[in-house]
Structures are given as C-alpha cells and as structure tokens.
Design an enzyme around this catalytic site. Structure first.
Site, short mmCIF file in Angstrom:
data_model
loop_
_atom_site.label_atom_id
_atom_site.label_comp_id
_atom_site.label_asym_id
_atom_site.label_seq_id
_atom_site.Cartn_x
_atom_site.Cartn_y
_atom_site.Cartn_z
CG ASP A 6 -2.04 -0.99 1.10
OD1 ASP A 6 -2.24 -1.49 -0.03
OD2 ASP A 6 -2.70 -1.27 2.12
CE LYS A 7 3.51 2.38 5.89
NZ LYS A 7 2.59 1.26 6.26
CB ILE A 8 5.03 0.32 -2.81
CG1 ILE A 8 6.20 -0.15 -1.93
CG2 ILE A 8 5.47 0.40 -4.26
CD1 ILE A 8 6.71 -1.52 -2.27
#
Length: 718
Positions: free
Chosen positions: A453-455
């Site tokens: 998700d962060k990516i």
DNA sequence: TGGCCAATACTG
DNA sequence: CAGTAT
DNA sequence: GCCA
C-alpha cells in the site's frame, strides 16, 4: 566542537571542483604516492593520475574532499615545483568550526599548499583528552610506517576511479570490468552519481543521456570512448582523456570540472623528467613490493581470486563479477541454483515424501520445493547479491522512502517491524524494472499488504504521508542513536528529557566510557573510509603481528572483504596454523600492548574477558598518523574455525541470517564456530544440545554442507 | 498466532 | 536484567 | 513489518 548532526551528514551535497596544489607539497603527503609511474602519457602533455581518496580542504573550511578523481599537471614554476590541478569530489560540511589554522607555507598566494589540509579536517580538537589515558596523538606511529602498500606497475592505475560501461556486448563488458577491478578500479552495473567515468562505444550523446538517466539531464561523469580503456590497459597508464571524450562536448557547454587546462602543454619534457626521476627513486627506495604481495595474498579472498584467474578467454563467472549486465544476468548462478533445486536429495536431508522423478516446467519448481519442506528460492543466501552501492535503482525513489521508515523503526524498539522493512527493501533492491503498482509490489516475496500500500502511495503521489508525521523527532532519535553505545531506548529517554542536540548531551549527561568515546568521535566514526585506508590500518596491525610471530595469519573481514568501495570499520581476524603444536594463545594481549604503546590504538571500547583464550575479541578506536579515528575490531580465532568465523564476520548481516535460518531449517546450527548437526531444539527452536561440528575450517566446506552455492564475498551483499 | 540468526561481552 | 554492540 |  564539531556540530554536524546526523541529518546534516546524510544530506551533504556533493559536487566537483577543481583545486590546485603544488606538487612538492603533494609529493610528501600520501597523495601522489603511487601515481608517479603513470604521470606522463604518450602525448607528453598532461597526465591523468588516478589517485585514491584522500582528504583535502579548499581552505574555506567548509568543504571536504571525499574523493580525488584525478590530478593533472598544469604548470612548472621557476623553482621547478609544479602546479597540479586536482579534480576532487567535495562534500559540503559547513557549519563546522574552522579547522585549525593552516600554516601558510606556500609562497604563491593563489595556490593552496596542502598537507595541513590533508589532515584532520574533522578533528574536533577537544581538550578533554586528559581523562583518556590512551589519548596521546603525539605518540602516534611514524607516518613512514603507514606508507602505501603497493606502488608498482599498473596495479592500481584505476584506483579511485569508478566506471560504468555500456553499449557493448556483455562478454566484452565482463572482460573489461575484470581488467578494471584487477587494477583497483570500481565498476557499477548502473549509472550513479559516484561514477567518475562512463565508457561507451556509443557516441550519440542524446541516446547516451537517455540510456543513463532516462532523459534526465546532468551527467556528473565524463563519457569516454571505450578505446580509452583499451589504450590504458595496453600502455599501463591512463591516457589523456580529452581526445576520447564523448561527453561533455569540448566546444560546447563544458562544465568547470571537466575542462583541461590550456597551459598544460608547457615544457612537457621538464615535467616528464621531473617525474621520471621521482619515480625512479621511488622504486629504488621501496622494498615493500614483495612484502606487499605477501600481504595482498594474505588479506582477502578477492585478491586471492584475482591472482588465480589469469588470462583472457572467457570471463570467469565466479569471482569479483559485481558487474552484471543489467538485462541478462547471473545465468550461471541461477543454473547452479536450478541444479540444486533439481537435486533435492543432495540438500534436503528430510525429504521424506517421495515424488516421482517428474521434471516439470520450471513454474512448478516453487511448488515442488514447497512440498519438500524448504523453499530455497526464498533464502537470500541462495542468490548472488553483488554490490549495489549507490547505483541508481529503477525504484530508487521508493527505496528511499521505505528506508526512512526503516530508519524510524530502528530507533523504535519495534525490532521485528524493522526487520520486516529491511527484508522488503532488500527484495525491492534486487528488481531491475520499475514497479508500476501496489499490486505488482505485493507479489514480491517479503512485501506484504501494508508495505505494498505504501509503495502504491509513493508511486501515485510521489510521497508518503506517514513519513511527514514523524519527521522531526525521528531526526533527533537518529542523531542520538548514532552515538556508539546509544540505542533506541536511551535515545528516547534523552529526547523525553528535552534534549535535542549533541551539545545538550555533552553538557547534561554523564556518559559511560564507550558512549563518551562515541560522542567524542561522533563525526569521525560516521565518516566511512576508503578501502585503501582499511589496508593501511590492517598493515599497521600486520606489522606488529609479524614481530610477535611470523606464522600468524591475518584476514580483513567485514565490508572490506565484501568488496564495498568504502567501509565503516575495520574487522581483522587473526589465527595461526597449529600443526606445529603452537598456537596464537596470548597474542591478543601482546598485540594490543604494542598497538597502544605506539599510539595507534587510542581508545578501548571492549576488551576480551579472557586474554588467554584462543577466541578473543577486541573493539576499539585507532588512528593512522594524520588520519581520522576509526573503529577497529580485532579477533583471534582457532585455526580450525577460521571458515565459520570468516562467514560470520564477513556478513553481511542479512546474508548471515539467511544462511543460519536455512541451517536451522535443516536441523543444523551455524555460528561463528562452525556448522553443527544433530542439534536438538525445543520449543521455539530453542537449542537443547550443541550438536556435532560437521564443518568449520573453510567457508567452502560450510557452504557445501549447507547445500548453498559457494558465494564469494562480493556476492554477500543483499 | 508465533517466529523472524546466534553467541558473547559489557554497563547501569 | 535490559540495553547495546558485533 | 512479513510469512507459514
């Protein structure tokens, strides 16, 4: 007091600048020492002197040169001294105190004599030394002793140069890379800012720029025709780069640092004679060449490997190939791995299930090994992990963000979260192609939903909201835990008391010895050193060792052995062949005494508990004359445990964990003493019995017993 | 839900 | 013992 | 954090 904070260190900008030095000043420093033989090129005009990193100052005192890229002769003074242009990479370290005033012994006002600036720019000059018994810089060893390790032929002609090769067939690329590395040059398989020379057969600048930076402007390195390298290899010195220059175009925009001075063609004869004379005397006086070879042979695998693979033909696969063409790499290693996977009975001790001998297509490999219990492809130690230091990774911008998060969790007590990030990051680093979506990221082993998700967020928005929240306090934590002996807990405790700077700590906290030293040398210990300096430090120790017992053997471990271009500390392993009935018992004590007496070791961080053991470990601070204080780690090891110890102290960290985890899956146990079988383990893999040692003497034996392809040190950089 | 490398030394 | 380091 |  120096006041560089951790974040400042991290954000140092780098740029190139041309400096001028007087040759006479240089010649007695350790700058030109090994370059004399390459001074005069066949054009008899300017020589390009590859010089390893060294320290300089511009005199503004806010610039420190971290790397000398090349040196060119510019002019001869009436008194026969020479003006030399030094092209260096500078690091901006302003906001520090002025270094102690350099005596101006240079008559020519425009030029800066060095030597004073060649020394401790970073020296904090604190005067609390009295407390420290060992602090007596005056007693330090004579500079002469720390003189260069080698100085002959073209070995090292590329020292300090960092190449990137492109636009040529892979076989040729590998071959040339080897030649470069044999001569001490560095090669990256991708372009980065630390690259000083790009060699290419392609002359189309636009195309090159696109290939190198994807259209982004700003190449920091010269692009030369590959012929430059061919000529350099043929003639044994680096020819004038000007005539091979592809970029920048000589006529058009040519950056300051890349211009060759016009007045260089003054009295070339004079220059040449001067240097030839110097070089001759150097040869005569330097008896250290054979000692040199011995040292090199002893010191590290990389060098042993160098010596063994002789001439052309096919580029070897096994050794020092940290250059790997960016598209089609490590087929051979993969082949090995495939083989290993294909013969589970060799490696899988408890392959209890029986499968038919079906050789399915390779997509089934994962499935196969899963049924067998151990999934080898998920162990990083099964893969070649060549050096990737500051190469430009297609996912660099993602990695940067994740690394910040990783840093953050490191200063937390959330150890496992930290490990999670570490794994994810190293997995992403191995990718050759840019990630396009969170989904794509999710498929990587080691990347789960949260990080994916962060990516995704980074890909879409270019940033990470979470990072912004914890920024300021994170910086202070990093600053504090950068002190040796200070970890997350203490750092947080200090911060909760309201301290925010190192000076706050200095003034308000009574520190235990090791932390005090960590703080005192804060800047110096964060300054990574060149491989050459590691070698010099090792040589000092080696010299003393030989005085104690000629049969002692020493190996440099750690990041040096892994072939990294720079190192944070020096790891030395000492042992002695005990077949003659003698061993190295007591050597550590004698060695330390000598090193302390000569002023080389300036502080202790941790002493061995039992000096009389065969296994001892020492940690301390040392300094070459005029050098920065460095972290040094010395251990003695029983002769038959050398292999295990080498693995343990070569690392890297992740590689070792992977190896040890793999061992434990196979009901083995790997540690610094050996590989053990028949280990009984209780709940949560707790060790119950020691087990029997099945391999320990050599690395090869241990790798083989583990069923891991024997990884040369250069490939242990996950 | 529990494991994620292993072993040792030192300090408060 | 907790924390730190290798 | 990730993974089995």
């Amino acid at each position: 007091m120096t006041n560089i904070t951790a974040q400042r260190l991290a954000r140092r900008s780098t740029f190139y600048k041309r400096l001028r030095y007087v040759e006479s000043a240089l010649s007695d420093g350790h700058v030109l020492k090994r370059s004399h033989s390459t001074v005069v090129n066949r054009h008899e005009l300017t020589g390009t002197l590859p010089v390893k990193r060294s320290r300089y100052s511009t005199g503004d005192s806010d610039l420190v040169a971290s790397q000398v890229i090349d040196v060119k002769l510019e002019e001869v003074e009436p008194d026969n001294s020479m003006i030399v242009g030094v092209n260096v990479k500078l690091e901006d370290v302003k906001e520090r105190d002025k270094p102690r005033q350099q005596q101006i012994k240079e008559p020519d006002p425009g030029y800066q004599s060095d030597e004073s600036t060649d020394t401790l720019i970073l020296d904090p000059l604190d005067h609390e030394a009295a407390e420290n018994v060992l602090d007596s810089p005056k007693d330090r060893i004579n500079p002469a002793k720390a003189e260069p390790l080698r100085s002959q032929s073209d070995v090292g002609m590329f020292h300090g140069l960092h190449f990137h090769l492109l636009g040529m067939p892979r076989r040729r690329l590998n071959l040339l890379s080897e030649r470069i590395m044999e001569r001490d040059g560095a090669v990256s398989h991708a372009y980065s800012n630390s690259v000083t020379h790009i060699l290419s057969d392609i002359h189309d600048v636009a195309k090159l720029q696109f290939m190198l930076t994807r259209g982004k402007i700003g190449l920091n390195a010269r692009v030369l025709d590959t012929k430059w390298l061919a000529d350099a290899l043929q003639h044994g010195f680096c020819p004038d780069e000007q005539i091979y220059l592809i970029y920048p175009k000589v006529t058009a925009e040519s950056p300051e640092s890349l211009k060759t001075s016009e007045n260089t063609r003054k009295s070339p004869k004079q220059l040449r004679n001067h240097f030839i004379k110097r070089r001759k005397s150097r040869y005569e006086s330097s008896s250290d060449t054979e000692k040199d070879d011995k040292y090199r042979a002893m010191e590290s695998d990389s060098i042993e490997l160098d010596a063994s693979d002789e001439e052309d033909g096919v580029p070897e696969i096994e050794s020092k190939n940290h250059t790997i063409a960016s598209s089609t790499q490590h087929d051979d290693l993969n082949k090995i791995i495939e083989q290993v996977k294909a013969q589970p009975e060799l490696i899988d001790l408890d392959a209890s299930e029986d499968d038919g001998p079906e050789q399915k297509e390779k997509d089934d490999n994962a499935e196969m090994s899963r049924r067998r219990g151990i999934q080898y492809e998920k162990f990083l130690c099964m893969k070649s992990n060549p050096i990737m230091t500051d190469t430009v990774n297609p996912n660099e911008f993602i990695i940067e963000k994740l690394e910040e998060l990783h840093e953050f969790y490191k200063s937390t007590n959330d150890h496992w979260r930290e490990v999670g990030y570490q794994k994810a990051i190293s997995a992403i680093k191995t990718l050759q192609t840019p990630l396009r979506s969170a989904d794509e990221a999710r498929r990587i082993f080691g990347v789960g939903g949260r990080i994916a998700d962060k990516i995704g967020e980074i890909i879409n928005t270019g940033q990470l909201q979470k990072l912004k929240n914890l920024d300021s306090e994170n910086e202070v934590l990093k600053l504090f835990s950068g002190i040796y002996g200070v970890g997350p807990s203490l750092a947080r405790r200090w911060m909760s008391k309201g301290y925010t700077t190192l000076d706050d700590i200095r003034n308000n906290v009574t520190l235990p010895e090791s932390q005090r030293i960590g703080l005192k040398y804060y800047d110096e210990l964060h300054n990574r050193m060149s491989r050459e300096e590691v070698e010099q430090i090792a040589q000092v120790v080696k010299n003393e060792l030989m005085k104690i017992d000629e049969k002692l053997e020493m190996t440099i471990g750690g990041s040096y052995r892994r072939g990294l271009p720079d190192c944070g500390d020096v790891d030395l392993l000492i042992t002695r062949n005990d077949e003659d009935g003698k061993n190295h018992q007591g050597v550590m004590k004698q060695l330390l005494k000598r090193l302390v007496d000569m002023g080389f070791i300036t502080n202790h961080l941790a002493l061995p508990g039992q000096f009389e053991d065969l296994r001892t470990r020492y940690m301390g601070i040392c300094a070459l004359p005029n050098g920065l204080h460095r972290h040094i780690d010395i251990l003695t090891v029983p002769y038959n445990e050398m292999g295990a110890c080498l693995i343990a102290y070569t690392g890297n960290d992740i590689f070792n964990r992977s190896l040890r985890l793999l061992a434990s899956k196979k009901k083995l146990r790997l540690n610094q003493m050996g590989l053990f079988a028949e280990v009984l383990r209780g709940a949560s893999r707790a060790k119950i019995t020691e087990g029997n040692c099945i391999a320990s003497k050599t690395e090869e034996a241990i790798f083989e017993a583990l069923g891991v392809p024997c990884r040369p040190p250069h490939e242990r950089n996950p």
